[in-house]
Design a protein around this motif. Structure first.
Motif, PDB file in Angstrom:
ATOM      1  N   TYR A  58       0.842  -1.187   0.000  1.00 23.36           N
ATOM      2  CA  TYR A  58       0.000   0.000   0.000  1.00 23.36           C
ATOM      3  C   TYR A  58       0.879   1.240   0.000  1.00 23.36           C
ATOM      4  O   TYR A  58       1.863   1.296   0.724  1.00 23.36           O
ATOM      5  CB  TYR A  58      -0.919   0.002   1.229  1.00 23.36           C
ATOM      6  CG  TYR A  58      -1.777  -1.230   1.278  1.00 23.36           C
ATOM      7  CD1 TYR A  58      -2.990  -1.260   0.612  1.00 23.36           C
ATOM      8  CD2 TYR A  58      -1.347  -2.377   1.944  1.00 23.36           C
ATOM      9  CE1 TYR A  58      -3.776  -2.401   0.629  1.00 23.36           C
ATOM     10  CE2 TYR A  58      -2.119  -3.517   1.956  1.00 23.36           C
ATOM     11  CZ  TYR A  58      -3.331  -3.528   1.297  1.00 23.36           C
ATOM     12  OH  TYR A  58      -4.093  -4.662   1.298  1.00 23.36           O
ATOM     13  N   ALA A  59       0.509   2.228  -0.819  1.00 23.48           N
ATOM     14  CA  ALA A  59       1.300   3.453  -0.917  1.00 23.48           C
ATOM     15  C   ALA A  59       0.414   4.670  -0.694  1.00 23.48           C
ATOM     16  O   ALA A  59      -0.715   4.728  -1.187  1.00 23.48           O
ATOM     17  CB  ALA A  59       1.962   3.543  -2.287  1.00 23.48           C
ATOM     18  N   LEU A  60       0.924   5.622   0.045  1.00 23.28           N
ATOM     19  CA  LEU A  60       0.245   6.878   0.318  1.00 23.28           C
ATOM     20  C   LEU A  60       1.160   8.010  -0.129  1.00 23.28           C
ATOM     21  O   LEU A  60       2.342   8.032   0.222  1.00 23.28           O
ATOM     22  CB  LEU A  60      -0.040   7.011   1.820  1.00 23.28           C
ATOM     23  CG  LEU A  60      -0.550   8.365   2.293  1.00 23.28           C
ATOM     24  CD1 LEU A  60      -2.007   8.555   1.876  1.00 23.28           C
ATOM     25  CD2 LEU A  60      -0.389   8.497   3.791  1.00 23.28           C
ATOM     26  N   THR A  61       0.615   8.924  -0.921  1.00 17.38           N
ATOM     27  CA  THR A  61       1.388  10.091  -1.332  1.00 17.38           C
ATOM     28  C   THR A  61       0.694  11.347  -0.831  1.00 17.38           C
ATOM     29  O   THR A  61      -0.514  11.367  -0.626  1.00 17.38           O
ATOM     30  CB  THR A  61       1.533  10.166  -2.866  1.00 17.38           C
ATOM     31  OG1 THR A  61       0.231  10.209  -3.448  1.00 17.38           O
ATOM     32  CG2 THR A  61       2.283   8.974  -3.412  1.00 17.38           C
ATOM     33  N   SER A  62       1.482  12.388  -0.619  1.00 16.66           N
ATOM     34  CA  SER A  62       0.957  13.650  -0.118  1.00 16.66           C
ATOM     35  C   SER A  62       1.860  14.788  -0.575  1.00 16.66           C
ATOM     36  O   SER A  62       3.075  14.613  -0.695  1.00 16.66           O
ATOM     37  CB  SER A  62       0.894  13.620   1.415  1.00 16.66           C
ATOM     38  OG  SER A  62       0.620  14.908   1.928  1.00 16.66           O
ATOM     39  N   LYS A  63       1.268  15.945  -0.797  1.00 20.74           N
ATOM     40  CA  LYS A  63       2.058  17.134  -1.130  1.00 20.74           C
ATOM     41  C   LYS A  63       2.950  17.536   0.047  1.00 20.74           C
ATOM     42  O   LYS A  63       3.962  18.198  -0.134  1.00 20.74           O
ATOM     43  CB  LYS A  63       1.138  18.299  -1.501  1.00 20.74           C
ATOM     44  CG  LYS A  63       0.383  18.070  -2.784  1.00 20.74           C
ATOM     45  CD  LYS A  63      -0.579  19.207  -3.052  1.00 20.74           C
ATOM     46  CE  LYS A  63      -1.411  18.912  -4.279  1.00 20.74           C
ATOM     47  NZ  LYS A  63      -2.436  19.934  -4.502  1.00 20.74           N
ATOM     48  N   MET A  64       2.583  17.131   1.258  1.00 18.54           N
ATOM     49  CA  MET A  64       3.330  17.497   2.454  1.00 18.54           C
ATOM     50  C   MET A  64       4.523  16.569   2.720  1.00 18.54           C
ATOM     51  O   MET A  64       5.385  16.893   3.518  1.00 18.54           O
ATOM     52  CB  MET A  64       2.412  17.477   3.679  1.00 18.54           C
ATOM     53  CG  MET A  64       1.212  18.413   3.584  1.00 18.54           C
ATOM     54  SD  MET A  64       1.673  20.144   3.618  1.00 18.54           S
ATOM     55  CE  MET A  64       2.243  20.286   5.296  1.00 18.54           C
ATOM     56  N   ARG A  67       8.349  11.823   0.118  1.00 20.93           N
ATOM     57  CA  ARG A  67       8.260  10.587  -0.662  1.00 20.93           C
ATOM     58  C   ARG A  67       7.049   9.766  -0.209  1.00 20.93           C
ATOM     59  O   ARG A  67       6.435  10.057   0.816  1.00 20.93           O
ATOM     60  CB  ARG A  67       9.536   9.780  -0.544  1.00 20.93           C
ATOM     61  CG  ARG A  67       9.845   9.342   0.857  1.00 20.93           C
ATOM     62  CD  ARG A  67      11.120   8.510   0.893  1.00 20.93           C
ATOM     63  NE  ARG A  67      11.279   7.982   2.233  1.00 20.93           N
ATOM     64  CZ  ARG A  67      12.401   7.994   2.895  1.00 20.93           C
ATOM     65  NH1 ARG A  67      13.477   8.488   2.357  1.00 20.93           N
ATOM     66  NH2 ARG A  67      12.470   7.486   4.101  1.00 20.93           N
ATOM     67  N   GLU A  68       6.741   8.726  -0.965  1.00 18.55           N
ATOM     68  CA  GLU A  68       5.611   7.851  -0.640  1.00 18.55           C
ATOM     69  C   GLU A  68       5.812   7.180   0.714  1.00 18.55           C
ATOM     70  O   GLU A  68       6.938   6.875   1.101  1.00 18.55           O
ATOM     71  CB  GLU A  68       5.498   6.715  -1.669  1.00 18.55           C
ATOM     72  CG  GLU A  68       4.972   7.085  -2.994  1.00 18.55           C
ATOM     73  CD  GLU A  68       4.820   5.855  -3.868  1.00 18.55           C
ATOM     74  OE1 GLU A  68       3.823   5.781  -4.583  1.00 18.55           O
ATOM     75  OE2 GLU A  68       5.718   4.985  -3.848  1.00 18.55           O
TER      76      GLU A  68
END
Length: 83
Positions: A58-64, A67-68
């Motif tokens: 599972y991968a989560l990305t965010s502008k904050m 990296r993933e």
């Protein structure tokens, strides 16, 4: 986004966002904003297409984030019988 191993076939997903699936990936629509302390839960259901040990990623990305964030969920698949 969830990346499923070859021996799992996507069946369905549940969560507060729309979902798309294909090519062994399950993706939920992005969260525009989320206040500190809030939480969302997502579930994807798969059917086994084999036996053995597997690991879903599972991968989560965010502008904050720089990296993933990657998480893994190991499980063991085995055939069941209704006898």
């Amino acid at each position: 986004m969830a990346t499923l191993p070859n021996c799992l076939d996507f069946d369905s997903a549940d969560g507060p966002r729309e979902v798309t699936s294909g090519d062994g990936k399950v993706t939920f629509d992005p969260i525009e904003t989320m206040p500190a302390g809030d939480r969302e839960e997502y579930t994807d259901t798969c059917k086994p297409a084999g036996n053995g040990n597997v690991c879903c990623q599972y991968a989560l990305t965010s502008k904050m984030l720089e990296r993933e964030v990657i998480g893994e969920e190991p499980t063991r698949l085995s055939e069941t019988s209704n006898n």
